[in-house]
Scaffold this active site. Structure first.
Site, PDB file in Angstrom:
ATOM      1  N   ARG A 468      23.879 -21.147  50.004  1.00 42.94           N
ATOM      2  CA  ARG A 468      24.363 -21.750  48.781  1.00 42.94           C
ATOM      3  C   ARG A 468      23.710 -21.171  47.544  1.00 42.94           C
ATOM      4  NH1 ARG A 468      27.472 -25.791  48.288  1.00 42.94           N
ATOM      5  NH2 ARG A 468      28.562 -26.208  50.216  1.00 42.94           N
TER       6      ARG A 468
ATOM      7  N   ILE B  91      35.829 -28.437  55.413  1.00 39.31           N
ATOM      8  CA  ILE B  91      34.442 -28.045  55.182  1.00 39.31           C
ATOM      9  C   ILE B  91      34.267 -27.672  53.719  1.00 39.31           C
ATOM     10  CG2 ILE B  91      32.588 -26.477  55.852  1.00 39.31           C
ATOM     11  CD1 ILE B  91      34.266 -25.883  58.384  1.00 39.31           C
ATOM     12  N   CYS B  92      33.222 -28.219  53.098  1.00 38.12           N
ATOM     13  CA  CYS B  92      32.922 -27.820  51.724  1.00 38.12           C
ATOM     14  C   CYS B  92      31.810 -26.782  51.771  1.00 38.12           C
ATOM     15  CB  CYS B  92      32.491 -29.022  50.885  1.00 38.12           C
ATOM     16  SG  CYS B  92      32.125 -28.595  49.182  1.00 38.12           S
ATOM     17  N   LEU B  93      32.225 -25.524  51.774  1.00 36.27           N
ATOM     18  CA  LEU B  93      31.244 -24.446  51.857  1.00 36.27           C
ATOM     19  C   LEU B  93      31.670 -23.368  50.870  1.00 36.27           C
ATOM     20  CD1 LEU B  93      28.862 -22.996  53.266  1.00 36.27           C
ATOM     21  CD2 LEU B  93      30.496 -22.147  54.946  1.00 36.27           C
TER      22      LEU B  93
END
Ligand SMILES: [Zn+2]
Ligand SMILES: [Zn+2]
Lengths: 546, 158
Positions: A468, B91-93
């Site tokens: 991220r 999916i939050c990616l």
């Protein structure tokens, strides 16, 4: 009731003596009606002692005028009036026999039946209004309209029955006018100052009393309109000014963002504000050449390779159409690009081919600035002296047929190192939406609590992965050395930290199961209740993370 | 100027590479019924975490402009994770969205998804309840819940 609102309230009463020729001969012309010298005739001005009893059929601001008279009742009606009305008071018969002249009726308010009789009689005539007075000779202002003195006993129905407004004046004023109605009802000679008047006025002319009731509303309603118009105007002005200001502000902000993009302060692509793609003109300036084996040292190999390229059979400048001949222009464009290999690039150019006669941007074969045996997009190996490659400003190389569509349609970042391939001073068209997004991001970044997130990772006992944090890659500290196709830039796997080992002990199944089932139930309930709206809201509040 | 290449070549290449070097993060990974545009994966829970021992089936749909656009990846087995929708498997990616790069292979993607299991972002939750536990600091609760689901909702090898 209507007194107070000011729809129609009498403000004043003017009575004066008019002279006019017989309309039967001369017609009814405005200029024929002349006031008689007030020093020689009756006139009266009553400014305040007037009550409005009925506003029926009156329009605000429209003054009521007409010749004064006393309606004639049927025989036997209202015998009480006999002593109150002079025998020779002006009646309908004393006035020109035409319905084209407005009349104003006057009568004493003796009792309900008399009043009704008078109003019914006046209804037959072209009356503009009816003026009553209480026969009490009082000089005080008459009682209010809702006073019992004015009660007819029909619940106010008379106000709709008789289609004219009704006013009341004081008893003394009413009596005085009534008395003069008797004086000015016949021939000039019988009137006060009759001899003098007859010298100036045609004896065939009428000399009668006329009255005008001044009615409020001149100011009240127009002023309301004016007020509304002013409010409206102010609103429009506020809207206009606000709109202009916002437009101006938006333009300023767009310009500011553009400047910051050009100066490199903001990386639109890295912020994810908008997907920026590469225009064809920029793309065509990036070097295109035939791949050469990369095992040589850059500095020396650049010379040898350019000289050794002619003997090899395959390399041919295959691409004639482009107009931009010079490749080196792409290098100074990107200040982020690593410095060490650059030197090798511009130098081989001039000796290799005549700079101006060659219209193609295709360069002679030479090794890429550093070892890259594979195209990271299609995963195919480059074949020395055969494969044509495109070199980005960051010196990463790809098949043009792999990288060009990607840069034209998908992104402006190098797939390997995430550096922008756009010139540093390039700014895509800035829209208001981009400005908003950028401001929001900046504000959010300011508000983020730096120590919130780690907790979860501590729980899971794993170090933060780089997945991220890859957004930080846009800042330029990327060394151009790493790429082999095995590990592309954004994902790196780090070993677990050696730190905590305090995971909760392996579950005692039953308790967990119960707890889990309970939470799950809650979860499903909530899930069912909320899903779509919820997502939107979160998307709005945290667009960066969506 | 140059036409985008068909994803088939690259997908074939990825499949070959995967056979040469299997990915530890997955129990299995490959196309469904020889359809190179639709893959199926079974992800393993990372050892030493609350997801340890878990197995989750995922479906991977390859877009026609792959690898310029990311595949669509979805959990088919329910998983209890702040950034995965419990029911849809969404999916939050970021790698699946704006941080996608054509250099990322399906294998790398699955490694990243496995990493996501241990690096959740409770601030962009798709599963509010577990995210809430995290944010409240109820780590024991979160962990036991995860362990519960990892056991109960386990890919059964269908
Ligand atoms: Zn390629
Ligand atoms: Zn690069």
């Amino acid at each position: 009731m209507s007194d107070s609102i000011g729809i129609t309230a009498a403000l004043g009463l003017t009575v004066l003596t008019l002279s006019f020729p017989d309309p039967g001969y001369f017609g009814i012309l405005q200029e024929n009606f002349k006031p008689v010298d007030t020093s020689l005739s009756f006139s009266l001005q009553e400014n305040s002692k007037i009550r409005t009893l009925s506003t029926t059929a009156s329009s605000p601001g429209e003054d009521l005028d007409g010749l004064l008279y006393v309606p004639t009742l049927h025989r036997g009606q209202c015998p009480e009036a006999a002593g109150l009305i002079p025998v020779n008071a002006t009646r309908r018969v004393n006035l020109p026999d035409t319905n084209s002249i407005n009349l104003i009726a006057l009568a004493p308010w003796i009792n309900p039946s008399c009043t009704l009789a008078y109003m019914a009689a006046a209804q037959m005539d072209p009356v503009k209004t009816f003026i009553f007075y209480l026969p009490d000779n009082s000089t005080a202002i008459p009682p209010l309209a809702n006073n019992a003195r004015w009660s007819i006993g029909d619940g106010g129905r008379w106000k709709t029955t008789y289609r004219y407004p009704v006013f009341a004046i004081s008893g003394s004023t009413g009596g005085l006018i009534m008395q003069n109605l008797a004086y000015y009802s016949d021939n000039v000679t019988n009137m006060p100052n009759g001899e003098i008047l007859s010298q100036h006025i045609d004896p065939r002319s009428y000399i009668r009393l006329a009255a005008e009731v001044e009615v409020s509303g001149h100011n009240s309603l127009p002023s309301l309109w004016v007020f509304l118009l002013i409010v409206l105007g102010i609103l429009i002005m506020i809207i206009a000014v606000t709109s202009f200001f916002l437009q101006w502000l938006q333009r300023k902000r767009r310009e500011a963002l553009r400047r910051r993009v050009i100066s490199g302060e903001v990386d639109i692509e890295a912020l994810g504000i908008r997907r920026v793609t590469v225009p064809a003109s920029v793309l065509q300036q990036m070097p295109l050449y035939t791949f050469v084996s990369d095992n040589a040292v850059p500095k020396s190999s650049s010379d040898t390779s350019t000289q050794s390229s002619p003997p090899t059979s395959s390399p041919a400048p295959l691409e004639p159409p482009s107009s931009k001949p010079e490749a080196p222009s792409s290098n100074p464009n990107n200040p982020n690009s690593p410095t060490n290999p650059i030197a090798s690039q511009p130098s081989p150019l001039p000796p290799a081919d005549p700079p101006l006669s060659e219209p193609s941007k295709e360069l002679p074969p030479h090794p890429a600035p550093f070892s890259q045996p594979t195209c990271a997009i299609c995963l195919d190996d480059f074949t020395p002296y055969e494969t044509r490659i495109r070199e980005l400003p960051c010196h990463h190389i790809f098949h043009p047929e792999c990288i060009d569509p990607f840069l034209r349609q998908n992104s402006s970042l190098c797939p390997m190192c995430k550096l922008s391939v756009l010139p540093a001073d390039y700014s895509p068209p800035i829209t208001n939406a981009m400005v908003r997004r950028e401001r929001l991001l900046r504000r959010m970044r300011r508000n983020l609590h730096p120590h919130d997130p780690p907790s979860i990772r501590e729980v899971l006992r794993f170090p933060r992965s780089v997945v991220r944090s890859s957004s930080g890659a846009g800042t330029g500290a990327v060394a151009p050395v790493l790429p082999t196709t095995e590990v592309p830039a954004p994902v790196r796997v780090r070993p677990p930290s050696s730190g905590g080992t305090s995971l909760a002990p392996p579950d005692s199944a039953a308790a967990l199961r119960a707890q889990g089932a309970e939470i799950r139930e809650r979860m499903l309930e909530a899930e069912a209740a909320r899903a779509p709206v919820w997502r939107k809201v979160v998307g709005k509040m945290w667009p960066r993370l969506g | 100027m140059s036409k985008a290449q068909s994803p088939l070549k690259r997908l074939t290449r990825e499949l070959q590479d995967l056979q040469d070097e299997p990915n530890d993060a997955v129990l299995r990974l490959g196309p469904v019924d020889d359809d190179l545009f639709h893959w199926h994966a079974v992800l393993k829970g990372p050892a030493g975490t609350a997801y340890e021992g878990g197995l989750w089936a995922l479906s991977i749909t390859i877009p026609p402009n792959y690898p310029n656009a990311p595949p669509k990846v979805r959990f088919e087995t329910p998983i209890c994770h702040p950034n995965v929708h419990f029911q849809t498997g969404e999916i939050c990616l970021d790698l699946l969205k704006d941080k996608w790069a054509p250099t990322i292979t399906i294998s790398i993607l699955l490694t990243s998804i496995q990493q996501l299991l241990t690096s959740a972002e409770p601030d962009s939750p798709l599963n509010v309840d577990i995210a809430q536990l995290f944010r409240q600091g109820d780590w024991a609760g979160a962990e036991s819940l995860i362990r519960y689901y990892t056991q109960v909702e386990r890919w059964d090898g269908r």
